[in-house]
Motif scaffolding. Structure first.
Motif, mmCIF file in Angstrom:
data_model
loop_
_atom_site.group_PDB
_atom_site.id
_atom_site.type_symbol
_atom_site.label_atom_id
_atom_site.label_comp_id
_atom_site.label_asym_id
_atom_site.label_seq_id
_atom_site.Cartn_x
_atom_site.Cartn_y
_atom_site.Cartn_z
ATOM 1 N N VAL A 156 -16.176 -22.711 72.816
ATOM 2 C CA VAL A 156 -15.984 -21.461 72.099
ATOM 3 C C VAL A 156 -15.183 -21.692 70.827
ATOM 4 O O VAL A 156 -14.367 -22.606 70.744
ATOM 5 C CB VAL A 156 -15.319 -20.421 73.055
ATOM 6 C CG1 VAL A 156 -14.037 -20.927 73.634
ATOM 7 C CG2 VAL A 156 -15.058 -19.082 72.383
ATOM 8 N N MET A 157 -15.467 -20.854 69.840
ATOM 9 C CA MET A 157 -14.801 -20.932 68.533
ATOM 10 C C MET A 157 -13.916 -19.692 68.413
ATOM 11 O O MET A 157 -14.394 -18.578 68.618
ATOM 12 C CB MET A 157 -15.957 -20.849 67.528
ATOM 13 C CG MET A 157 -15.598 -20.763 66.120
ATOM 14 S SD MET A 157 -15.434 -22.439 65.551
ATOM 15 C CE MET A 157 -13.887 -22.302 64.722
ATOM 16 N N ALA A 158 -12.623 -19.870 68.093
ATOM 17 C CA ALA A 158 -11.713 -18.711 68.023
ATOM 18 C C ALA A 158 -11.171 -18.553 66.610
ATOM 19 O O ALA A 158 -10.779 -19.530 65.968
ATOM 20 C CB ALA A 158 -10.555 -18.890 69.000
ATOM 21 N N THR A 159 -11.134 -17.325 66.117
ATOM 22 C CA THR A 159 -10.534 -17.059 64.805
ATOM 23 C C THR A 159 -9.330 -16.135 64.966
ATOM 24 O O THR A 159 -9.180 -15.461 65.985
ATOM 25 C CB THR A 159 -11.547 -16.416 63.831
ATOM 26 O OG1 THR A 159 -12.133 -15.292 64.475
ATOM 27 C CG2 THR A 159 -12.614 -17.394 63.399
ATOM 28 N N GLY A 160 -8.487 -16.101 63.911
ATOM 29 C CA GLY A 160 -7.224 -15.354 64.003
ATOM 30 C C GLY A 160 -7.335 -13.902 63.562
ATOM 31 O O GLY A 160 -6.320 -13.313 63.201
ATOM 32 N N HIS A 161 -8.534 -13.318 63.562
ATOM 33 C CA HIS A 161 -8.662 -11.909 63.136
ATOM 34 C C HIS A 161 -7.792 -11.011 64.018
ATOM 35 O O HIS A 161 -7.865 -11.085 65.244
ATOM 36 C CB HIS A 161 -10.120 -11.451 63.232
ATOM 37 C CG HIS A 161 -11.021 -12.136 62.259
ATOM 38 N ND1 HIS A 161 -11.733 -13.271 62.574
ATOM 39 C CD2 HIS A 161 -11.292 -11.855 60.963
ATOM 40 C CE1 HIS A 161 -12.427 -13.644 61.513
ATOM 41 N NE2 HIS A 161 -12.176 -12.815 60.521
ATOM 42 N N ASN A 162 -7.003 -10.156 63.363
ATOM 43 C CA ASN A 162 -6.124 -9.244 64.115
ATOM 44 C C ASN A 162 -6.678 -7.817 64.069
ATOM 45 O O ASN A 162 -7.748 -7.576 63.505
ATOM 46 C CB ASN A 162 -4.701 -9.331 63.549
ATOM 47 C CG ASN A 162 -4.672 -9.004 62.060
ATOM 48 O OD1 ASN A 162 -5.339 -8.079 61.603
ATOM 49 N ND2 ASN A 162 -3.907 -9.772 61.296
ATOM 50 N N LEU A 163 -5.912 -6.883 64.640
ATOM 51 C CA LEU A 163 -6.362 -5.485 64.703
ATOM 52 C C LEU A 163 -6.615 -4.905 63.305
ATOM 53 O O LEU A 163 -7.600 -4.185 63.096
ATOM 54 C CB LEU A 163 -5.295 -4.648 65.440
ATOM 55 C CG LEU A 163 -5.557 -3.155 65.567
ATOM 56 C CD1 LEU A 163 -6.839 -2.866 66.334
ATOM 57 C CD2 LEU A 163 -4.374 -2.466 66.264
#
Ligand code: AMP
Ligand code: FES
Ligand code: ZN
Length: 320
Positions: A156-163
């Motif tokens: 899986v690839m995770a990004t730091g996008h927040n609310l």
């Protein structure tokens, strides 16, 4: 103002939760929110190999830090876009974190340099193809993230996008009724077809202010400057509007984005009358139309993928 949990002096107030926390309880709150996101959206499990896209900014470095603290197997990828000054500074921040915290967890940082791979940085590439730098950059980053995750066998690839990122993107999609994008927006997008990595956003329950506070309190050394190309972007305007609403009525951002996710999960699948999450129907659509790009083998709906088309146009432009 005292901590809601342990009553010692608080270091941060969270109006949307009607709470205030000391450092230890705030860290606990952050880890709980991320755990809730991972489990609630079935992002990944203990045995999965995660690739975190780190930009050197507060969100993605905080995400890498949190996943390691929670005991997940998380390496990271930094894409060097070749933006004079900004890229060198942000790469140093990512490298510093990799040499410190990440090394103690035996996690590694991969670095992809666009200039080395394509012979030019994104500003030059954008000029050559007559497209805005930010959209060129978006195509390059999406391509690099996916290719690295697939080729190096990450689950899986995770990004730091927040609310704030997600709520402002939702606002932009709603304002322009971008239904196709609305369909695809979510904190967990499955690997719809072979060649596409699963993509997740474990910070979607935390606001930008909360992630910034986490980074400062935990002494994460991140690049504070925004990318110089982002100045005047629509997303910054939408964030500003949402922040003003949030100040007037705490909880607005969360209600807007989480309300959308609830509706999306309940939305009937076209024609079936059954409740289905939107990504499942997208996966079927994708599977029917995607095949390997004739140049690079990544999945695409056309003969040549948009990245390869872009690079071919840039090469043609540079030899003119
Ligand atoms: P942005 O699109 O700049 O708001 O970034 C959103 C997310 O994409 C960040 O939180 C990172 O996870 C990732 N990201 C952005 N830029 C880079 C980069 N140059 N290298 C690796 N990951 C990045
Ligand atoms: Fe892509 Fe700024 S990070 S143009
Ligand atoms: Zn291609």
């Amino acid at each position: 103002m005292n901590c809601k949990k342990c009553t010692i002096k608080a270091v941060i107030g969270l109006p949307r939760h009607n709470a205030a926390f000391c450092k230890a309880c705030f860290n606990e709150f952050v880890l709980e929110q991320v755990t809730r996101a991972i489990k609630g959206e079935r992002m990944f499990g203990r045995d999965d190999r995660i690739l975190v896209a780190v930009s050197g900014g507060k969100d993605s470095l905080a995400l890498w830090d949190i996943l390691l603290k929670l005991g997940y197997k998380a390496d990271a990828l930094y894409v060097d876009l070749g933006i004079p000054g900004y890229s060198t500074k942000s790469r140093e921040k990512a490298q510093r974190f990799a040499d410190g915290v990440a090394r103690t967890h035996e996690a590694k940082l991969l670095i992809h340099k666009v200039e080395e791979e394509e012979g030019a940085g994104i500003r030059e590439l954008a000029d050559l193809i007559h497209r805005p730098t930010c959209s060129t950059c978006g195509t390059i980053k999406r391509y690099q993230f996916n290719r690295a995750a697939v080729e190096q066998h990450y689950d899986v690839m995770a990004t730091g996008h927040n609310l704030d990122d997600e709520a402002s993107r939702l606002l932009g999609n709603v304002l322009h009724w971008q239904e196709e994008y609305l369909d695809k927006q979510g904190p967990s997008l499955p690997a719809s077809v072979e060649g596409f990595a699963k993509k997740v956003k474990p910070l979607y329950r935390l606001s930008e202010r909360e992630v910034a506070a986490y980074s400062v309190l935990n002494r994460i050394d991140y690049i504070v400057d925004e990318c110089p190309m982002a100045k005047g972007s629509k997303m910054l305007l939408y964030k500003d509007v949402l922040n003003r609403l949030e100040t007037e009525s705490p909880g607005t951002k969360q209600a807007f984005y989480c309300g959308f996710l609830e509706k999306q999960a309940r939305a009937p699948r076209q024609g079936s009358g059954q409740a289905q999450p939107a990504p499942a129907s997208m996966a079927e659509k994708d599977r029917a139309t995607l095949h390997p790009c004739a140049t690079c083998s990544q999945p695409t709906t056309a003969e040549i993928c948009s990245y390869c088309k872009m690079m071919a146009r840039a090469k043609a432009g540079s030899t003119r």
